[in-house]
Design a protein around this motif. Structure first.
Motif, PDB file in Angstrom:
ATOM      1  N   LEU A 291      -0.615   4.654  -1.472  1.00  0.00           N
ATOM      2  CA  LEU A 291      -0.350   6.000  -0.972  1.00  0.00           C
ATOM      3  C   LEU A 291       1.116   6.292  -1.215  1.00  0.00           C
ATOM      4  CD1 LEU A 291      -1.480   8.435   0.766  1.00  0.00           C
ATOM      5  CD2 LEU A 291      -0.604   7.212   2.755  1.00  0.00           C
TER       6      LEU A 291
ATOM      7  N   THR B 145      -7.913   8.224  -7.183  1.00  0.00           N
ATOM      8  CA  THR B 145      -8.764   7.475  -6.259  1.00  0.00           C
ATOM      9  C   THR B 145     -10.050   7.080  -6.977  1.00  0.00           C
ATOM     10  OG1 THR B 145      -7.907   8.771  -4.401  1.00  0.00           O
ATOM     11  CG2 THR B 145      -9.886   7.476  -4.005  1.00  0.00           C
TER      12      THR B 145
ATOM     13  N   PHE C 191      -5.485  -0.025  -2.547  1.00  0.00           N
ATOM     14  CA  PHE C 191      -5.093   1.372  -2.725  1.00  0.00           C
ATOM     15  C   PHE C 191      -3.588   1.473  -2.579  1.00  0.00           C
ATOM     16  CE2 PHE C 191      -4.787   1.164   1.811  1.00  0.00           C
ATOM     17  CZ  PHE C 191      -3.827   2.099   2.152  1.00  0.00           C
TER      18      PHE C 191
ATOM     19  N   MET D  84     -13.890   5.626  -2.398  1.00  0.00           N
ATOM     20  CA  MET D  84     -13.616   5.546  -0.971  1.00  0.00           C
ATOM     21  C   MET D  84     -14.944   5.271  -0.268  1.00  0.00           C
ATOM     22  SD  MET D  84     -11.893   8.345   1.673  1.00  0.00           S
ATOM     23  CE  MET D  84     -10.367   8.437   0.740  1.00  0.00           C
TER      24      MET D  84
ATOM     25  N   VAL E 156      -3.253   9.313  -3.570  1.00  0.00           N
ATOM     26  CA  VAL E 156      -4.003   8.119  -3.175  1.00  0.00           C
ATOM     27  C   VAL E 156      -4.609   7.525  -4.437  1.00  0.00           C
ATOM     28  CG1 VAL E 156      -5.833   7.168  -1.729  1.00  0.00           C
ATOM     29  CG2 VAL E 156      -4.560   9.172  -0.944  1.00  0.00           C
TER      30      VAL E 156
ATOM     31  N   ALA F 236       0.809  -1.223   0.000  1.00  0.00           N
ATOM     32  CA  ALA F 236       0.000   0.000   0.000  1.00  0.00           C
ATOM     33  C   ALA F 236       0.838   1.268   0.000  1.00  0.00           C
ATOM     34  CB  ALA F 236      -0.940   0.002   1.204  1.00  0.00           C
TER      35      ALA F 236
ATOM     36  N   VAL G 144     -10.167   2.740  -1.604  1.00  0.00           N
ATOM     37  CA  VAL G 144      -9.976   2.719  -0.151  1.00  0.00           C
ATOM     38  C   VAL G 144     -11.279   2.210   0.452  1.00  0.00           C
ATOM     39  CG1 VAL G 144      -9.298   4.012   1.899  1.00  0.00           C
ATOM     40  CG2 VAL G 144      -8.458   4.726  -0.350  1.00  0.00           C
TER      41      VAL G 144
ATOM     42  N   GLY H 255     -13.317   3.486   4.596  1.00  0.00           N
ATOM     43  CA  GLY H 255     -12.170   4.329   4.285  1.00  0.00           C
ATOM     44  C   GLY H 255     -12.325   5.721   4.855  1.00  0.00           C
TER      45      GLY H 255
ATOM     46  N   PHE I 220      -4.708   1.890   5.479  1.00  0.00           N
ATOM     47  CA  PHE I 220      -4.845   3.318   5.207  1.00  0.00           C
ATOM     48  C   PHE I 220      -4.701   4.117   6.498  1.00  0.00           C
ATOM     49  CE2 PHE I 220      -7.809   6.971   4.000  1.00  0.00           C
ATOM     50  CZ  PHE I 220      -6.902   7.565   3.145  1.00  0.00           C
ATOM     51  N   ARG I 221      -5.361   3.676   7.572  1.00  0.00           N
ATOM     52  CA  ARG I 221      -5.276   4.358   8.859  1.00  0.00           C
ATOM     53  C   ARG I 221      -3.831   4.360   9.381  1.00  0.00           C
ATOM     54  NH1 ARG I 221      -8.612   1.509  11.225  1.00  0.00           N
ATOM     55  NH2 ARG I 221     -10.466   2.821  11.318  1.00  0.00           N
TER      56      ARG I 221
END
Length: 271
Positions: free
Chosen positions: A176, A219, A174, A222, A186, A159, A190, A226, A198-199
């Protein structure tokens, strides 16, 4: 250098300056042959080669001025992922002064983390490395062996690399990655499957900067999970702010409907 974009690679042949690749490999693959060809391309393109791995490997460089080998096992104690970042910065500067096009890096991540690594450790290290690579002085392939890392750690690794190669059992939905100083792209989806990764990645970005810009041109979608991850990660670190740039109309509408358009959640969405 052209704008960075996420992509899946079939081979390492098209890797170029500014690329940061997550290569997930296993015992059924010709790791040595692929690694040897990638290192040999350094001579073709005028790169200085840095291999982080074992001196016994058949694909290690031969000790010429063009190739440098670092064995993390021989460097311990005092070697860790942060030391690797410092090494790459120094070698990239040296390669530039020596007249090379760029620093070409192949890193065996199971040698960097012989006991494995947590998703948080991987996110912290790879996001920092991606910022360095985005500067245009290096191209880096991080090789993660499936047997040396837990599935959650491999998901996190995929990721936080803009490019990926090889057998991700569950490819990251996803990605990043750095697109400019203080700004991160991004790409992909998500959703609930990638919300935890992601977090975790956002938490590491908040440790670096009070304001985090996220560009969402790539993106695709989401979902509620997400968005919840984004809201919770932002609230978890007081004083942080997120600018979600180029968010599509669906994302902006859902963000409001879920009640996240609130002063206590310092996230600003822009079209």
């Amino acid at each position: 250098m052209t704008a960075r974009r996420s992509r899946h690679l079939a081979t390492l042949d098209p890797v170029e300056v500014g690329d940061h690749v997550c290569w997930v490999t296993g015992p059924d693959e010709d790791f040595a042959g692929t690694a040897r060809a990638f290192a040999a391309d350094g001579a073709l393109f005028g790169d200085k080669v840095l291999v982080i791995g074992s001196p016994e490997a058949r694909w290690a460089p031969g000790g010429t001025a063009r190739g440098v080998l670092v064995d993390p096992a021989a460097e311990r104690p005092g070697w860790d992922a942060e030391a690797m970042l410092g090494l790459l910065r120094r070698e990239a500067d040296t390669a530039c002064r020596q007249g090379f096009r760029a620093l070409r890096v192949l890193a065996r991540m199971d040698r960097v983390w012989p006991e494995g690594a947590s998703p948080q450790e991987i996110a912290r290290h790879e996001l920092g490395l991606d910022s360095l690579v985005a500067g245009g002085a290096a191209l880096v392939v991080c090789a993660y062996h499936r047997d040396a890392f837990r599935p959650g750690a491999l998901e996190q690794a995929g990721a936080v690399h803009p490019q990926r190669l090889g057998g991700h059992r569950t490819p990251p939905a996803f990605r990043l990655f750095s697109v400019a100083p203080g700004c991160w792209g991004v790409s992909g989806v998500v959703d609930s499957e990638g919300a935890e990764a992601f977090r975790t990645a956002l938490g590491e970005l908040f440790a670096r900067s009070a304001t985090v810009r996220l560009r969402c041109e790539e993106t695709e979608f989401m979902d509620a999970a997400g968005m919840r991850a984004l809201a919770e990660a932002t609230r978890a670190v007081p004083g942080r702010r997120v600018l979600l740039e180029h968010a599509n109309e669906t994302v902006r509408r859902c963000w409001t409907l879920l009640g996240y358009d609130h002063p206590l959640i310092p996230v600003e969405l822009t079209p």
